[in-house]
Design a protein around this motif. Sequence first.
Motif, PDB file in Angstrom:
ATOM      1  N   CYS A 122       0.845  -1.205   0.000  1.00  0.00           N
ATOM      2  CA  CYS A 122       0.000   0.000   0.000  1.00  0.00           C
ATOM      3  C   CYS A 122       0.873   1.246   0.000  1.00  0.00           C
ATOM      4  O   CYS A 122       0.584   2.226  -0.685  1.00  0.00           O
ATOM      5  N   SER A 123       1.944   1.207   0.774  1.00  0.00           N
ATOM      6  CA  SER A 123       2.843   2.356   0.828  1.00  0.00           C
ATOM      7  C   SER A 123       3.458   2.620  -0.543  1.00  0.00           C
ATOM      8  O   SER A 123       3.518   3.763  -1.006  1.00  0.00           O
ATOM      9  N   ALA A 124       3.931   1.554  -1.171  1.00  0.00           N
ATOM     10  CA  ALA A 124       4.572   1.710  -2.480  1.00  0.00           C
ATOM     11  C   ALA A 124       3.586   2.280  -3.501  1.00  0.00           C
ATOM     12  O   ALA A 124       3.940   3.126  -4.325  1.00  0.00           O
ATOM     13  N   THR A 125       2.346   1.817  -3.427  1.00  0.00           N
ATOM     14  CA  THR A 125       1.321   2.323  -4.342  1.00  0.00           C
ATOM     15  C   THR A 125       1.159   3.834  -4.165  1.00  0.00           C
ATOM     16  O   THR A 125       1.038   4.587  -5.138  1.00  0.00           O
ATOM     17  N   ALA A 126       1.197   4.271  -2.905  1.00  0.00           N
ATOM     18  CA  ALA A 126       1.075   5.710  -2.643  1.00  0.00           C
ATOM     19  C   ALA A 126       2.329   6.455  -3.076  1.00  0.00           C
ATOM     20  O   ALA A 126       2.245   7.593  -3.542  1.00  0.00           O
ATOM     21  N   VAL A 127       3.479   5.812  -2.945  1.00  0.00           N
ATOM     22  CA  VAL A 127       4.738   6.468  -3.359  1.00  0.00           C
ATOM     23  C   VAL A 127       4.693   6.789  -4.856  1.00  0.00           C
ATOM     24  O   VAL A 127       5.088   7.879  -5.274  1.00  0.00           O
ATOM     25  N   PHE A 128       4.195   5.862  -5.654  1.00  0.00           N
ATOM     26  CA  PHE A 128       4.098   6.124  -7.095  1.00  0.00           C
ATOM     27  C   PHE A 128       3.325   7.429  -7.331  1.00  0.00           C
ATOM     28  O   PHE A 128       3.709   8.270  -8.135  1.00  0.00           O
ATOM     29  N   ARG A 129       2.237   7.575  -6.616  1.00  0.00           N
ATOM     30  CA  ARG A 129       1.400   8.758  -6.811  1.00  0.00           C
ATOM     31  C   ARG A 129       2.100  10.013  -6.269  1.00  0.00           C
ATOM     32  O   ARG A 129       2.036  11.080  -6.886  1.00  0.00           O
ATOM     33  N   GLU A 130       2.766   9.876  -5.114  1.00  0.00           N
ATOM     34  CA  GLU A 130       3.448  11.032  -4.527  1.00  0.00           C
ATOM     35  C   GLU A 130       4.544  11.544  -5.467  1.00  0.00           C
ATOM     36  O   GLU A 130       4.740  12.751  -5.606  1.00  0.00           O
ATOM     37  N   ILE A 131       5.233  10.602  -6.078  1.00  0.00           N
ATOM     38  CA  ILE A 131       6.272  10.998  -7.037  1.00  0.00           C
ATOM     39  C   ILE A 131       5.614  11.686  -8.248  1.00  0.00           C
ATOM     40  O   ILE A 131       6.053  12.745  -8.695  1.00  0.00           O
ATOM     41  N   ALA A 132       4.542  11.059  -8.727  1.00  0.00           N
ATOM     42  CA  ALA A 132       3.871  11.614  -9.913  1.00  0.00           C
ATOM     43  C   ALA A 132       3.336  13.017  -9.628  1.00  0.00           C
ATOM     44  O   ALA A 132       3.326  13.880 -10.507  1.00  0.00           O
ATOM     45  N   GLU A 133       2.909  13.250  -8.390  1.00  0.00           N
ATOM     46  CA  GLU A 133       2.325  14.551  -8.047  1.00  0.00           C
ATOM     47  C   GLU A 133       3.376  15.558  -7.580  1.00  0.00           C
ATOM     48  O   GLU A 133       3.042  16.683  -7.203  1.00  0.00           O
ATOM     49  N   GLY A 134       4.660  15.099  -7.546  1.00  0.00           N
ATOM     50  CA  GLY A 134       5.726  16.032  -7.210  1.00  0.00           C
ATOM     51  C   GLY A 134       5.847  16.374  -5.728  1.00  0.00           C
ATOM     52  O   GLY A 134       6.208  17.487  -5.374  1.00  0.00           O
ATOM     53  N   TRP A 135       5.541  15.403  -4.871  1.00  0.00           N
ATOM     54  CA  TRP A 135       5.727  15.646  -3.436  1.00  0.00           C
ATOM     55  C   TRP A 135       7.196  15.451  -3.088  1.00  0.00           C
ATOM     56  O   TRP A 135       7.775  14.410  -3.403  1.00  0.00           O
ATOM     57  N   PRO A 136       7.820  16.400  -2.390  1.00  0.00           N
ATOM     58  CA  PRO A 136       9.222  16.203  -1.998  1.00  0.00           C
ATOM     59  C   PRO A 136       9.345  15.264  -0.798  1.00  0.00           C
ATOM     60  O   PRO A 136       8.373  15.015  -0.090  1.00  0.00           O
ATOM     61  N   SER A 137      10.546  14.745  -0.596  1.00  0.00           N
ATOM     62  CA  SER A 137      10.810  13.951   0.608  1.00  0.00           C
ATOM     63  C   SER A 137      12.008  14.564   1.317  1.00  0.00           C
ATOM     64  O   SER A 137      12.609  15.534   0.844  1.00  0.00           O
ATOM     65  N   HIS A 138      12.388  13.959   2.436  1.00  0.00           N
ATOM     66  CA  HIS A 138      13.531  14.436   3.227  1.00  0.00           C
ATOM     67  C   HIS A 138      14.834  14.462   2.426  1.00  0.00           C
ATOM     68  O   HIS A 138      15.704  15.277   2.677  1.00  0.00           O
ATOM     69  N   VAL A 139      14.949  13.570   1.429  1.00  0.00           N
ATOM     70  CA  VAL A 139      16.208  13.520   0.676  1.00  0.00           C
ATOM     71  C   VAL A 139      16.129  14.262  -0.666  1.00  0.00           C
ATOM     72  O   VAL A 139      17.104  14.289  -1.402  1.00  0.00           O
ATOM     73  N   SER A 140      14.982  14.845  -0.972  1.00  0.00           N
ATOM     74  CA  SER A 140      14.885  15.594  -2.235  1.00  0.00           C
ATOM     75  C   SER A 140      15.764  16.833  -2.139  1.00  0.00           C
ATOM     76  O   SER A 140      15.812  17.492  -1.103  1.00  0.00           O
ATOM     77  N   GLU A 141      16.415  17.145  -3.247  1.00  0.00           N
ATOM     78  CA  GLU A 141      17.340  18.280  -3.193  1.00  0.00           C
ATOM     79  C   GLU A 141      16.626  19.623  -3.222  1.00  0.00           C
ATOM     80  O   GLU A 141      17.138  20.619  -2.728  1.00  0.00           O
ATOM     81  N   LEU A 174      12.524  21.638  -3.109  1.00  0.00           N
ATOM     82  CA  LEU A 174      11.130  21.427  -2.709  1.00  0.00           C
ATOM     83  C   LEU A 174      10.193  21.433  -3.917  1.00  0.00           C
ATOM     84  O   LEU A 174       9.010  21.170  -3.785  1.00  0.00           O
ATOM     85  N   ASP A 175      10.742  21.779  -5.069  1.00  0.00           N
ATOM     86  CA  ASP A 175       9.919  21.800  -6.267  1.00  0.00           C
ATOM     87  C   ASP A 175      10.266  20.617  -7.158  1.00  0.00           C
ATOM     88  O   ASP A 175      11.423  20.469  -7.537  1.00  0.00           O
ATOM     89  N   GLY A 176       9.258  19.815  -7.478  1.00  0.00           N
ATOM     90  CA  GLY A 176       9.485  18.658  -8.338  1.00  0.00           C
ATOM     91  C   GLY A 176       9.794  19.096  -9.753  1.00  0.00           C
ATOM     92  O   GLY A 176      10.088  20.266  -9.976  1.00  0.00           O
ATOM     93  N   PRO A 177       9.744  18.217 -10.715  1.00  0.00           N
ATOM     94  CA  PRO A 177       9.409  16.803 -10.541  1.00  0.00           C
ATOM     95  C   PRO A 177      10.563  15.999  -9.942  1.00  0.00           C
ATOM     96  O   PRO A 177      11.707  16.439  -9.967  1.00  0.00           O
ATOM     97  N   TYR A 178      10.217  14.840  -9.406  1.00  0.00           N
ATOM     98  CA  TYR A 178      11.212  13.953  -8.799  1.00  0.00           C
ATOM     99  C   TYR A 178      11.229  12.624  -9.529  1.00  0.00           C
ATOM    100  O   TYR A 178      10.185  12.130  -9.950  1.00  0.00           O
ATOM    101  N   ALA A 179      12.404  12.074  -9.625  1.00  0.00           N
ATOM    102  CA  ALA A 179      12.535  10.723 -10.181  1.00  0.00           C
ATOM    103  C   ALA A 179      12.547   9.736  -9.022  1.00  0.00           C
ATOM    104  O   ALA A 179      13.000  10.064  -7.919  1.00  0.00           O
ATOM    105  N   LEU A 180      12.040   8.546  -9.264  1.00  0.00           N
ATOM    106  CA  LEU A 180      12.030   7.522  -8.218  1.00  0.00           C
ATOM    107  C   LEU A 180      13.396   6.833  -8.197  1.00  0.00           C
ATOM    108  O   LEU A 180      13.563   5.731  -8.689  1.00  0.00           O
ATOM    109  N   THR A 181      14.380   7.515  -7.612  1.00  0.00           N
ATOM    110  CA  THR A 181      15.712   6.932  -7.479  1.00  0.00           C
ATOM    111  C   THR A 181      15.703   5.963  -6.306  1.00  0.00           C
ATOM    112  O   THR A 181      14.772   5.955  -5.488  1.00  0.00           O
ATOM    113  N   ARG A 182      16.757   5.187  -6.185  1.00  0.00           N
ATOM    114  CA  ARG A 182      16.864   4.275  -5.053  1.00  0.00           C
ATOM    115  C   ARG A 182      16.850   5.042  -3.739  1.00  0.00           C
ATOM    116  O   ARG A 182      16.216   4.641  -2.774  1.00  0.00           O
TER     117      ARG A 182
END
Lengths: 174, 729
Positions: A106-125, A127-135
Amino acid sequence: MKTSFTVNGSPFSIDLDPRVTLLDALRDHLNLTGSKKGCDHGQCGACTVLVDGRRINACLSLAVMHDGDEITTVEGLSEDGRSPLQSAFVRHDGMQCGYCTPGQLCSATAVFREIAEGWPSHVSETLDGPYALTREELAERMSGNICRCSCYPGINAAILETAEEDAGYAEAAE
Amino acid sequence: MTFDLKIDEPHPEHRADGLAQGVLEQDNDRPDGWLKVAGTATYAAEEQADDMLHGFLVRAPKIGAVSCPNVDDVRAMEGVRSVLRDPRMIRNAAQGTANEAPAQGVDRAAYVGQPVALVVAESFEQARHAAQALVVSVEEEDKPVQPDAVEPEKPEDKSTELGDLDRAMSEAAFTVDAVYTTPSMVSAAMEPHAATAHWDGETLTLRGSLQMLKFNRNELADSVGLDPKHVRVLAPYVGGGFGSKLGISADCVAAALAAMELKQPVRVVQHRRNVFEVNTRRSETRQHIRLAADTEGRLTGLGHEALVSNLPEEEFSEPVIQGSHFAYAASNRTLGMKVARIHRSAAGSVRAPGESVGVTAFEVAMDELAQAAGVDPVNLRLRNIPEKDPESGKPFSSHRLEAALRQGADAFGWSHRHAAPRQQREGEWWIGTGMAAAFRVNMVIEAEARISLTRDGATVMSDMTDIGTGSYAIFGQIAAELLGLPLDRIDAQLGDTRFPPGSGSGGSFGAASTGTAVWLAGMEIRKQIADRLGCSEAELTLKDGKATYANKRASLRDLLSDEPITGHGHVEPGEAAEKVRQATFGAHFAEVAVSDVTGEVCVRRMLGSFAAGRILNPRTATSQCHGGMTWGIGMALTEELTHDRRDGHAVNRDLAGYHLPVNADVPPLEVHFVEELDDWAGPMQAKGIGELGICGAGASILNAVYNACGARVRDMPATPDRVLAALPS
């Protein structure tokens, strides 16, 4: 208290003790035991479900707070339990005991959407996306789901492969 | 009929290599994986019943005599059906293979957190609320809770004295003499201990989260006072165990007693915070390690003495020195154990009891010796591989440490390493690499399994559990290989005491014990098919549902009547254990970055190279190694159960306070298997792999920390404060 919500596309209307968590409502009242109770504290992520497409810890939320919500559990991720993501988890041995697996899915399913919607994470360089789903992004975003068997290599491989092979998956998850 | 095997002799015939189906040793999906990703594998607390009652355990907040002054008020609360204060409730989980009830009683708490009551109500919410309302008064008793506060027991059968270590130390070219400590740790399996009990007036049926059902049934029966033949235990899916579910747990006994009293099904799930104290922890250890070496780093003397603790009446003591008995050659040896009887929660088996912490500390000491002697750490290990067991003189059944070290070093790129610490820096980060050897004893225990072959396929049955280890996968492969059937024609049914008693899951013995029983059951079926074809079993080829002998060929469907053919396998340990020293070996390599500013350690990559006999399924075996290596990260860097120095209670008893490695803590992990067939391990030449991966894993990280920044941390875990304090000024 009477509460109505949709779970995996089916409407439910149930009368619940207001102390019942969303997790216990699913497990004990709707017999959807796919969502797991690992800590009942919001510390392990095994209970992760999607509410209106976003992931939450179902143990930290009371069922009566979800009147009118659309809830998706592991049982609702696919018709046959063999979605590309679920199949990839099996292929990459992204589980051993399997207890954290529904939450991971379920978490991974939400991660796909969060990435697609440009939500940043703690390790994003930025605060403005887009973000790639890197390791690195994936590991950070999945760190709320503990796996004591430590299947992180298989979990990450399965999620990254699904994201890569099925570009439409992020959209499909919405 | 039964095919019995006592493992007295080696099995050099390697029958598995000549079988035709070709599924053993293959990289196959675990069949239970499909249920797990669909959410349909049912764990202990997932059975539904309309009249299900819910129990909530209540803990003692102090050590001493317990009373519950408002028990009548709580009994009158809404929905409450019973407040159980039954002297048969157990003090803590039973030790592995105990086969009888552990210490029981609710009137006196031997440790903080002991369950002293079970509140049963019609709903979980009512039970929890009433349990919180129950007042537990304790007339406090002053009990020792610190290992140093008591004169420890010194079990004589757990010590070895050979030669003169003191003299070897005084005459050595290089020595190490240091004390290492590891804290209490816990299994923290993702599924909390849970039980659902049914009582029909004669038979108790308990669905539990348990690892060793044939023992658990007897432990439960003994606890509640029933004949074991009236007890059935089920655990088809177990959400992790790691030792914490070896013995019957408090939730099981309490649920059973409540079901018997109330004549309704009762479910008891341990709250996560109870899981940390009611079930066995890994004992903290203090290890005094001495190494004496000649000018080339060859060990002349070796000392490993450890202090551990446990509650009174617990027979288990963490066997810290288990690996040191056979790891390295040295003619002067002093090994010994001390056990402090204190009133922390009970100590018991946690993944690789003994070597997990013992090998880890010892391998840090070996790194210190390598540094002192100016010998490459890999070469130091190579120079000290014993030709035979250094204490008993028995030959090794198979010894592949050298191959594990060399292959691991090559794959890791060890030769590019800077030998001296503090040589590579990236901004605030010191970069370094480290290694450690891995050792783990190998065991087989008694196990039985049955296979029933029908025209449609075969069913494997045993009360063996799959706690994530891959039992379903490998038993299916073994049966398919022997019977010449595709994997999808095999159904493995596990985790029910109505099936033949397997080994249970623990001590890495599942694959070689119950797996061998499945092998024997398959062999018995092959024999019966061969009889029908008029040939010997060895002349028979079974593949894809067809039996072939010389120019005769028949489909299994035609050979079978409506009656199924059954085979029953039974394996027992035999004289092999006396004749040879058997173990698994490996090597760990790690690269870390250490912040010069904060002392934070990030593991950048890890590589493990392991020899464990025939690898039955490389995919599930790799996952087990990933698990062990990741536990090594936790042991080295984050995991510590802290006990209050006044009353011993576990301070950080949840997953927010006890830090397990999460996804972002774990770098890419590489696993290599060294080719090995251990003929003494039984007809499959396979040994256990579940625990080897943790043994020494943490040491490779700690040694990498030293290589990176020069901080030698001897007290685990190497938290930032400890790393900063150990940094050279």
